[in-house]
Design a protein around this motif. Sequence first.
Motif, PDB file in Angstrom:
ATOM      1  N   TYR A   1      64.746 -42.222  37.959  1.00 42.29           N
ATOM      2  CA  TYR A   1      65.099 -40.801  37.970  1.00 42.29           C
ATOM      3  C   TYR A   1      65.952 -40.455  39.185  1.00 42.29           C
ATOM      4  O   TYR A   1      66.908 -39.690  39.092  1.00 42.29           O
TER       5      TYR A   1
ATOM      6  N   VAL B   1      74.352 -37.845  39.036  1.00 40.02           N
ATOM      7  CA  VAL B   1      74.703 -36.442  38.751  1.00 40.02           C
ATOM      8  C   VAL B   1      75.447 -35.855  39.938  1.00 40.02           C
ATOM      9  O   VAL B   1      76.479 -35.169  39.790  1.00 40.02           O
TER      10      VAL B   1
ATOM     11  N   GLU C   1      70.968 -28.235  39.587  1.00 38.46           N
ATOM     12  CA  GLU C   1      69.865 -28.018  38.627  1.00 38.46           C
ATOM     13  C   GLU C   1      69.415 -29.361  38.038  1.00 38.46           C
ATOM     14  O   GLU C   1      68.215 -29.652  37.966  1.00 38.46           O
ATOM     15  N   ASP C   2      70.399 -30.169  37.585  1.00 45.06           N
ATOM     16  CA  ASP C   2      70.050 -31.475  36.998  1.00 45.06           C
ATOM     17  C   ASP C   2      69.373 -32.371  38.022  1.00 45.06           C
ATOM     18  O   ASP C   2      68.388 -33.065  37.719  1.00 45.06           O
TER      19      ASP C   2
ATOM     20  N   ILE D   1      65.891 -31.401  38.349  1.00 43.40           N
ATOM     21  CA  ILE D   1      65.047 -31.872  37.224  1.00 43.40           C
ATOM     22  C   ILE D   1      64.707 -33.344  37.404  1.00 43.40           C
ATOM     23  O   ILE D   1      63.559 -33.765  37.264  1.00 43.40           O
ATOM     24  N   LEU D   2      65.752 -34.113  37.720  1.00 40.27           N
ATOM     25  CA  LEU D   2      65.526 -35.552  37.848  1.00 40.27           C
ATOM     26  C   LEU D   2      64.586 -35.845  39.020  1.00 40.27           C
ATOM     27  O   LEU D   2      63.754 -36.763  38.953  1.00 40.27           O
TER      28      LEU D   2
ATOM     29  N   ASN E   1      61.244 -35.217  37.806  1.00 37.60           N
ATOM     30  CA  ASN E   1      60.815 -36.316  36.921  1.00 37.60           C
ATOM     31  C   ASN E   1      60.339 -37.510  37.731  1.00 37.60           C
ATOM     32  O   ASN E   1      59.332 -38.155  37.399  1.00 37.60           O
TER      33      ASN E   1
ATOM     34  N   LEU F   1      57.046 -36.712  39.073  1.00 36.58           N
ATOM     35  CA  LEU F   1      56.032 -36.800  38.012  1.00 36.58           C
ATOM     36  C   LEU F   1      55.663 -38.252  37.710  1.00 36.58           C
ATOM     37  O   LEU F   1      54.502 -38.591  37.538  1.00 36.58           O
TER      38      LEU F   1
ATOM     39  N   GLY G   1      52.023 -39.440  38.084  1.00 34.93           N
ATOM     40  CA  GLY G   1      51.316 -39.877  36.864  1.00 34.93           C
ATOM     41  C   GLY G   1      50.808 -41.300  37.007  1.00 34.93           C
ATOM     42  O   GLY G   1      49.671 -41.618  36.649  1.00 34.93           O
TER      43      GLY G   1
ATOM     44  N   ALA H   1      47.897 -41.394  39.284  1.00 36.83           N
ATOM     45  CA  ALA H   1      46.671 -40.907  38.634  1.00 36.83           C
ATOM     46  C   ALA H   1      46.067 -41.974  37.705  1.00 36.83           C
ATOM     47  O   ALA H   1      44.853 -42.236  37.699  1.00 36.83           O
TER      48      ALA H   1
END
Lengths: 150, 591
Positions: free
Chosen positions: A45, A52, A92-93, A96-97, A100, A103, A107, A110
């Motif tokens: 990501y 980008v 913005e992109d 987001i990345l 991600n 996350l 994740g 976890a």
Amino acid sequence: MQYVFVAAMAMQAMGQVQQGKFQASQYKAQAAQTRLQGRAQAVRYEQQGNAVMKRSMEAQAMARARAAAGGLDPFSGSAQFVQTLSAQDAAEDVGILSDNAQLARLGADAQAQSYDSAARYARNAGLLAGFTTAATAAGQYGRLYGWGNG
Amino acid sequence: MAELPRYRRPGVLLAEFPRSDPVHIKEATRGSLQLNESLNRLSSWAYEQAAKEAHAAGEQYGAENPVTPQQLLDGTASLAQRGSIYGEAARGIQLDALTTDVEIEAQGRLSDIKGRAEAGELDAIGAMSEIKDVQDGYAEALRKVDPKASNKFRARVATAGNSLLLSIQETAAKRAIERNKLNVDNWIDTVAGDQVSPAIEAGDTVDPESGQRVTPADRLKLLRRTLVEATTAIGDPEYARGARKRFDDIVEKAQVDALVKVAGSPDFARTPDGRFDGVGAVARADKGDFGRHTSVYAAMPSDQQAKVRLAIRQASADRYTAGQHEAAELKKADELKVNQLVIEYPAAPPARKRQIESALQAISTTTGAITGAGINHLKESVKPKGDGTVKPNEVGETRLRMDIASGKIRTPEQYWDTAQRYGVSPKQVNEVFSFFITRQNRGEQQADSRLRTAAGIAPGMINPSSGRADAYISLTRQLDTEYSKALKAHQEDPKVNPAPDREGLAEELVRRRQESPKQKAIDATLKGLNDQWGTAGTAKKTGVTFTEDMDVNEVRQALTKQGIPKSNIESIIRSLQSVEAQRRQLNDLRQ
């Protein structure tokens, strides 16, 4: 015959403990792998975010070049506006990345923690199973032969 | 203006929220389940062990704290509480012990009932009531604490109680049967003394109310029916047979005794001087004439009749020896001869008179059938009186005697009519009447003598065989029947039917018998046997003389001793049995 009984019950208890340990090791390995996969995904990501940013920079440069070539002030007016839009979209992109990547990292952590916990539970369960087997065996032995009679 | 290039968005999207697999929860769950399973096993085992220990402890408590049957009946039984293994075990042991004790006590009470029943202190109904009390009392008490134990107890005690009751009932029935048997035995003994003999000795009587003839057999039948009913009610065929036989034996003995007693009385047969006439008694008995007791004799079987005759002979022999019997018979014969000579004397020529006087003298010195005084009286009676005439009364008496001797006078009525017609004085009538009787007896004596000879009964014979006695009885009965018929015919029409002559009838009877096909067949069979196997037998001289009334068993023994082949012996026995059958037919008045 009592020795066979004791041996069998001991082996069964030990087997249960060992099985718990094996299960725990397996969970540990899965935890490590999960963490690794999460990191890798986060990096992917972040690389996308870098790409980008690069494309946004390229577009702004080309806009300034074209404006300049067309006689426009590349740093005011519509040329400035077009560059601002490109910068806003790219930001913005990248955001987001970046989310991600975060996350993916969280994740994986976890999941890895879950595997760690499962490993502990598996080891403890093995120990408890071995203990109860040993306790039952001891009681049965005592029932069969009586303590102090053997 | 050229379009200014700008950043083109590649369409980046927010990644999906990473889906986490809750492995730790699954593992925790799996572990918990596994642990739970293990703990279940452990706790199950532990529970099982604990239950066993609780059960054992409960049993221990139950054994150490028993409940007595008395506590049960009193309602103070303290049994362990239900609801726990310990309590159930304790209660189970207490109930087991209690049920056993109750059963033992119940059995004890049943044994006591049995003992009292056997001792006769308790009848079947009382026993049944007490057995029910035992059963219900304990069962009801048990039911309050444990219905199952109560049912079990009831079933067991019911079985024992039923078999006990059955046993008591059987014992009671046996005792009742024994008591009834004793009653019947006592009845037989009492009746034998009190009723049988009087029933027989009373002879034939007439019921004053119904006017019907009542025989001893009728009275005995009533007594026997009572016995049969009593023995049938007892239901023991063997005992019934025994009791009836005992009664029949008593009756049989009483009949024999009664008939012997009757025949032993001077009233039955007496000499002209009023003493007991043994020979006459035997003769009368042989004819089956027992006066009012004839029906008793007639109803007896032939072997019993033979017993009676033998007993009468023995009773008679107790008074007179066989020699005296023969002397008495000779005297009777002489009396007949005297009568004949006395009748012949008045009309006899002098030479004959002297012969008669000599014969009478000889008789007076031997049998004494006439005395010297009697001979003198005879001589005097024919001497002419005074004027040489014979007194009318003496002529009448002589004529009277002649008529009697010639058989013209047969009945007392004829005698009295004739005596009156001849003008014979009453004194003479009385004197001559004895002559009439003697004359009548003469015919009777001679007829009897003829029949006895024909039957094979020798003078003075004490105990003729059954066959000879049967023949004699048959002949005398036939003679009586024919004489009665002839006398009746004579009384109805004296002109056509002459007065019957017993002697003549006897002769005719014997002749007919001897000429009968059956007698001829008997004679032919006996002749054949004697020719072949007799004293001069052609097949073998056995020394046996075959007669009508031989005992086949004695014949078989005698011939077997002499080595006669068995087949020949059986053939001879069959011939003798055939003779016996024919002889029976010949003696059977129904033939």
